[in-house]
Design an enzyme around this catalytic site. Structure first.
Site, PDB file in Angstrom:
ATOM      1  N   HIS A   1       0.833  -1.192   0.000  1.00 22.98           N
ATOM      2  CA  HIS A   1       0.000   0.000   0.000  1.00 22.98           C
ATOM      3  C   HIS A   1       0.876   1.253   0.000  1.00 22.98           C
ATOM      4  O   HIS A   1       2.017   1.220   0.445  1.00 22.98           O
ATOM      5  CB  HIS A   1      -0.960   0.019   1.192  1.00 22.98           C
ATOM      6  CG  HIS A   1      -0.305  -0.098   2.534  1.00 22.98           C
ATOM      7  ND1 HIS A   1       0.209  -1.287   3.015  1.00 22.98           N
ATOM      8  CD2 HIS A   1      -0.087   0.819   3.507  1.00 22.98           C
ATOM      9  CE1 HIS A   1       0.715  -1.088   4.218  1.00 22.98           C
ATOM     10  NE2 HIS A   1       0.555   0.189   4.546  1.00 22.98           N
TER      11      HIS A   1
ATOM     12  N   HIS B   1       0.826   5.248   1.196  1.00 21.34           N
ATOM     13  CA  HIS B   1       0.210   6.310   1.982  1.00 21.34           C
ATOM     14  C   HIS B   1       0.284   7.596   1.175  1.00 21.34           C
ATOM     15  O   HIS B   1       1.350   7.952   0.666  1.00 21.34           O
ATOM     16  CB  HIS B   1       0.984   6.536   3.288  1.00 21.34           C
ATOM     17  CG  HIS B   1       1.002   5.379   4.211  1.00 21.34           C
ATOM     18  ND1 HIS B   1       0.173   5.283   5.303  1.00 21.34           N
ATOM     19  CD2 HIS B   1       1.769   4.250   4.223  1.00 21.34           C
ATOM     20  CE1 HIS B   1       0.429   4.156   5.954  1.00 21.34           C
ATOM     21  NE2 HIS B   1       1.384   3.510   5.312  1.00 21.34           N
TER      22      HIS B   1
END
Length: 115
Positions: free
Chosen positions: A99, A101
């Site tokens: 992922h 941010h």
């Protein structure tokens, strides 16, 4: 598989979505470190950048371009923002589903981003 992000993708855990298509999902972080803090994930489970393969390059490119879209939608693109991808425990990775941010909305100093 007991991956919290896979459960979010499947709709088993609610999230505050910012963007979604067939390949990528973006949603607000539940512990934001700045006024704007969104996570962008591929819907395909890839544990971390260390597990990414050549076949994932288009998907990973889509994740980064989605991060750019999210920054624009959040209104933080012009002022600037930070993209962070933690890899492994020493790199601060807590959730083992790759992922990015997207963090902004204020002047960013030294953040300690775990996730």
């Amino acid at each position: 598989m007991d991956c919290i992000f896979c459960k979010i993708v499947k709709g088993e855990i609610p999230s505050k979505k910012v963007f979604e298509n067939d390949n990528v999902l973006a949603f607000h972080d539940i512990q934001p470190l700045a006024p704007s803090h969104v996570l962008v994930i591929p819907k395909k489970h890839i544990a971390s950048m260390n597990e990414a393969e050549e076949e994932d390059k288009e998907l990973l490119g889509e994740v980064l371009l989605t991060a750019k879209k999210v920054a624009n939608e959040l209104g933080i693109a012009d002022g600037g923002y930070r993209l962070i991808n933690n890899v492994g425990s020493d790199g601060g990775q807590v959730v083992y589903h790759i992922h990015v941010h997207v963090i902004g909305g204020e002047k960013l100093g030294g953040l300690n981003v775990k996730g």
